[in-house]
Write a protein that holds these residues in place. Structure first.
Motif, mmCIF file in Angstrom:
data_model
loop_
_atom_site.group_PDB
_atom_site.id
_atom_site.type_symbol
_atom_site.label_atom_id
_atom_site.label_comp_id
_atom_site.label_asym_id
_atom_site.label_seq_id
_atom_site.Cartn_x
_atom_site.Cartn_y
_atom_site.Cartn_z
ATOM 1 N N GLY A 168 -22.242 2.992 55.547
ATOM 2 C CA GLY A 168 -23.090 2.491 54.281
ATOM 3 C C GLY A 168 -24.576 2.455 54.855
ATOM 4 N N HIS A 169 -24.794 2.441 56.070
ATOM 5 C CA HIS A 169 -26.108 2.610 56.591
ATOM 6 C C HIS A 169 -26.345 3.810 57.210
ATOM 7 N N ALA A 170 -26.695 4.670 56.337
ATOM 8 C CA ALA A 170 -26.982 6.036 56.903
ATOM 9 C C ALA A 170 -28.264 6.125 57.756
ATOM 10 N N HIS A 171 -28.092 6.889 58.799
ATOM 11 C CA HIS A 171 -29.312 6.932 59.858
ATOM 12 C C HIS A 171 -29.598 5.867 60.543
ATOM 13 N N ALA A 172 -29.016 4.700 60.596
ATOM 14 C CA ALA A 172 -29.478 3.565 61.270
ATOM 15 C C ALA A 172 -29.538 3.997 62.859
ATOM 16 N N ARG A 173 -30.606 3.206 63.488
ATOM 17 C CA ARG A 173 -30.660 3.360 64.813
ATOM 18 C C ARG A 173 -29.906 1.926 65.400
ATOM 19 N N VAL A 174 -28.836 2.271 66.322
ATOM 20 C CA VAL A 174 -27.851 1.192 66.701
ATOM 21 C C VAL A 174 -28.111 0.913 68.201
ATOM 22 N N GLU A 175 -28.463 -0.369 68.740
ATOM 23 C CA GLU A 175 -28.247 -0.832 70.173
ATOM 24 C C GLU A 175 -26.824 -1.310 69.999
ATOM 25 N N PHE A 176 -25.859 -0.621 70.930
ATOM 26 C CA PHE A 176 -24.428 -0.466 70.814
ATOM 27 C C PHE A 176 -24.323 -1.268 72.370
ATOM 28 N N VAL A 177 -23.568 -2.467 72.358
ATOM 29 C CA VAL A 177 -22.887 -3.074 73.562
ATOM 30 C C VAL A 177 -21.484 -2.857 73.553
ATOM 31 N N PRO A 178 -20.877 -1.915 73.993
ATOM 32 C CA PRO A 178 -19.514 -1.749 73.825
ATOM 33 C C PRO A 178 -18.698 -2.603 74.568
ATOM 34 N N SER A 179 -17.284 -2.774 74.191
ATOM 35 C CA SER A 179 -16.362 -3.455 74.705
ATOM 36 C C SER A 179 -15.777 -2.358 75.662
ATOM 37 N N PRO A 180 -14.939 -2.789 76.776
ATOM 38 C CA PRO A 180 -14.254 -1.722 77.425
ATOM 39 C C PRO A 180 -13.281 -0.848 76.638
ATOM 40 N N GLU A 181 -12.905 -1.252 75.426
ATOM 41 C CA GLU A 181 -11.959 -0.241 74.929
ATOM 42 C C GLU A 181 -12.840 0.776 74.025
ATOM 43 N N SER A 182 -13.937 0.983 73.921
ATOM 44 C CA SER A 182 -14.858 1.708 73.247
ATOM 45 C C SER A 182 -14.680 3.099 74.062
ATOM 46 N N ASP A 183 -13.812 4.083 73.254
ATOM 47 C CA ASP A 183 -13.922 5.556 73.719
ATOM 48 C C ASP A 183 -15.252 6.209 73.589
ATOM 49 N N LEU A 184 -15.811 6.014 72.266
ATOM 50 C CA LEU A 184 -17.121 6.733 72.108
ATOM 51 C C LEU A 184 -18.075 6.391 72.976
ATOM 52 N N ALA A 185 -18.232 5.099 73.437
ATOM 53 C CA ALA A 185 -19.132 5.039 74.440
ATOM 54 C C ALA A 185 -18.999 5.549 75.714
ATOM 55 N N ARG A 186 -17.726 5.993 76.047
ATOM 56 C CA ARG A 186 -17.309 6.820 77.257
ATOM 57 C C ARG A 186 -18.159 8.208 77.099
ATOM 58 N N ALA A 187 -17.689 8.552 75.851
ATOM 59 C CA ALA A 187 -18.136 10.188 75.611
ATOM 60 C C ALA A 187 -19.688 10.083 75.722
ATOM 61 N N VAL A 188 -20.508 9.158 75.175
ATOM 62 C CA VAL A 188 -22.054 9.485 75.017
ATOM 63 C C VAL A 188 -22.637 8.741 76.009
ATOM 64 N N GLY A 189 -22.001 8.207 77.014
ATOM 65 C CA GLY A 189 -22.695 7.465 78.035
ATOM 66 C C GLY A 189 -23.557 6.353 77.774
ATOM 67 N N VAL A 190 -23.097 5.399 76.993
ATOM 68 C CA VAL A 190 -23.880 4.329 76.714
ATOM 69 C C VAL A 190 -24.475 3.454 77.784
ATOM 70 N N HIS A 191 -23.491 3.518 78.868
ATOM 71 C CA HIS A 191 -23.764 2.801 80.067
ATOM 72 C C HIS A 191 -24.929 3.510 80.921
ATOM 73 N N ARG A 192 -25.400 4.482 80.561
ATOM 74 C CA ARG A 192 -26.352 4.973 81.361
ATOM 75 C C ARG A 192 -27.794 4.332 81.328
ATOM 76 N N THR A 193 -28.437 4.347 82.341
ATOM 77 C CA THR A 193 -29.795 3.860 82.323
ATOM 78 C C THR A 193 -30.888 4.576 82.091
ATOM 79 N N SER A 194 -31.838 4.536 81.495
ATOM 80 C CA SER A 194 -33.161 5.632 81.444
ATOM 81 C C SER A 194 -34.361 4.863 81.454
ATOM 82 N N PRO A 195 -35.390 5.513 81.970
ATOM 83 C CA PRO A 195 -36.889 4.881 82.329
ATOM 84 C C PRO A 195 -37.153 4.579 80.955
#
Length: 219
Positions: free
Chosen positions: A33-60
């Protein structure tokens, strides 16, 4: 939608609209219901999407990934998902005793399967419970990956042992297809349904439709 040869990550276009913690189901509930929202996601260990997109990566500098989602209707129960739906018994849980069932699968209006199967997987992402179930899955390409499982009883243990590395496919009795709208019907009765790693109520008829560029994750 990410095109072939195009970089998926883009510089963040602004600060996050939402801060979400938890698993994939929690993320789906937050962005529905919140189309095109920008999300800061802090995943739990169970999040499979986080694995796929590399949420845990750090960028400058903050980067933004546009993520697709899935609109699900299971016997007229509306659902929203970000990673994966399983109709039947999930491949990592299928064993010798698992019964197959007659299922009719249509993709974008075309019948692709009318026979018995243990499971139909519809994936936006790649992983299920950390297993590389759908190696070709990409949650930003504007389409869904479909796998139809019909291994023999003797083959099921071998399939399970190959899931962690994603080497269970190709397989002569695992059909891999792609599409944007998937319609699945059980030949009789109801079958188990799993949405984003959570058991849902069994259903006889499920439709899944991709929602391109549903939201963005900042990494």
């Amino acid at each position: 939608m990410v095109e072939k040869g195009q970089a998926w990550e883009q510089p963040a276009s602004g600060p996050p609209d939402w801060h979400v913690s938890g698993d994939d189901a929690a993320l789906a509930a937050a962005v529905r219901g919140h189309a095109h929202a920008r999300v800061e996601f802090v995943p739990s260990p169970e999040s499979d999407l986080a694995r796929a997109v590399g949420v845990h990566r750090t960028s400058p500098e903050p980067l933004e990934l546009t993520i697709d989602a899935m609109r699900v209707d299971a016997d007229h129960r509306e659902e929203f998902a970000v990673n994966m739906l399983v109709f039947g018994v999930a491949p990592d849980r299928a064993n010798w005793l698992t019964r197959d069932a007659g299922v009719l699968v249509s993709i974008d209006g075309r019948v692709v399967h009318d026979a018995r199967a243990t499971a139909v997987v519809v994936a936006n992402g790649q992983y299920l419970r950390g297993l590389d179930l759908v190696p070709r899955g990409h949650p930003g390409d504007g389409r869904l990956e479909i796998q139809i499982y019909a291994p023999t009883r003797r083959e099921r243990a071998g399939v399970r042992t190959r899931l962690p590395q994603g080497v269970h496919v190709p397989h002569p009795r695992i059909t891999q297809l792609v599409g944007r709208r998937i319609d699945i019907r059980a030949d009789r009765g109801v079958l188990p349904v799993e949405v984003d790693g959570h058991t849902d109520s069994p259903a006889a008829h499920v439709t899944v439709e991709v929602v391109p560029e549903a939201f963005s994750i900042l990494i």
